[in-house]
Design a protein around this motif. Sequence first.
Motif, PDB file in Angstrom:
ATOM      1  N   GLU A 114       4.365   2.945  13.426  1.00  0.00           N
ATOM      2  CA  GLU A 114       5.254   3.069  12.255  1.00  0.00           C
ATOM      3  C   GLU A 114       5.222   4.488  11.707  1.00  0.00           C
TER       4      GLU A 114
ATOM      5  N   ALA B 140       5.605   4.789   3.105  1.00  0.00           N
ATOM      6  CA  ALA B 140       6.256   5.648   2.094  1.00  0.00           C
ATOM      7  C   ALA B 140       5.586   7.016   2.075  1.00  0.00           C
TER       8      ALA B 140
ATOM      9  N   HIS C   8       0.593   0.202  12.790  1.00  0.00           N
ATOM     10  CA  HIS C   8       0.715   1.235  11.753  1.00  0.00           C
ATOM     11  C   HIS C   8       0.827   2.624  12.369  1.00  0.00           C
TER      12      HIS C   8
ATOM     13  N   ALA D 121       0.834  -1.225   0.000  1.00  0.00           N
ATOM     14  CA  ALA D 121       0.000   0.000   0.000  1.00  0.00           C
ATOM     15  C   ALA D 121       0.860   1.263   0.000  1.00  0.00           C
TER      16      ALA D 121
HETATM   17  C1  GRF Z   1       4.342  -2.362   7.432  1.00  0.00           C
HETATM   18  O1  GRF Z   1       3.587  -3.032   8.419  1.00  0.00           O
HETATM   19  C2  GRF Z   1       5.812  -2.598   7.689  1.00  0.00           C
HETATM   20  O2  GRF Z   1       6.131  -2.785   9.049  1.00  0.00           O
HETATM   21  C3  GRF Z   1       6.076  -3.872   6.957  1.00  0.00           C
HETATM   22  O3  GRF Z   1       5.259  -3.826   5.804  1.00  0.00           O
HETATM   23  C4  GRF Z   1       4.141  -2.969   6.063  1.00  0.00           C
HETATM   24  C5  GRF Z   1       4.136  -1.917   5.002  1.00  0.00           C
HETATM   25  O4  GRF Z   1       2.920  -1.253   5.025  1.00  0.00           O
HETATM   26  N1  GRF Z   1       7.476  -3.999   6.622  1.00  0.00           N
HETATM   27  P1  GRF Z   1       2.722  -0.036   3.956  1.00  0.00           P
HETATM   28  O5  GRF Z   1       2.868  -0.652   2.577  1.00  0.00           O
HETATM   29  O6  GRF Z   1       3.807   0.963   4.240  1.00  0.00           O
HETATM   30  O7  GRF Z   1       1.345   0.461   4.253  1.00  0.00           O
END
Ligand code: GRF
Length: 188
Positions: free
Chosen positions: A174, A15, A171, A11
Amino acid sequence: MIKLAIFASGAGSNAAKIIEHFKNNPTVVIDLIVCNKKEAGVWGIAAANQIDTLYINRESFIESDACVKQLQARSIDFIVLAGFLWKVPESLINAYPGKIINIHPALLPKYGGKGMYGMHVHEAVIAAGEKESGITIHYVDAHYDEGDIIFQAKCTIEPNETPASLAAKIHVLEHAHFPVVIEKLLSI
Ligand code: GRF
């Protein structure tokens, strides 16, 4: 100018947050989005932010050093894996020593390694009866999820936690931490 390449397979929400964070940064530019899945959402994020993209396949990424050469041709300085699902080949590790980082949606060294991505991680953590999970940002070496740990943040796991509710908590962590950790690493 420090030129960043973001590698993604999905997704691309991480990024998007990184792009947003560095939007007006005077020394860091997101120069390239690299992706190995034609149907990934990250292509749309790159287009919406007018960022160049590079599609890679096993031939260009694993069987040859075509991808490395393209990164070097663009003078990429630092590589961020943000939901990139392939193991990084030695040729790229050697070309960018100490310059490739990854984010993993669990508290490494547990719940890492081949096949441990996305919901598989959250299902395993809950099935194991863990009381907490979190994120790990680490340097990338030639093995899945085994490089030196840079940063970790934790969240609780409630008795009624589901993989989906845990994924949402992860998320949030992150998106809050990854851009800031990258900025700190680049300002050293
Ligand atoms: C995240 O959960 C990250 O920790 C893992 O892959 C997922 C990426 O999610 N490495 P996105 O594509 O950034 O939404």
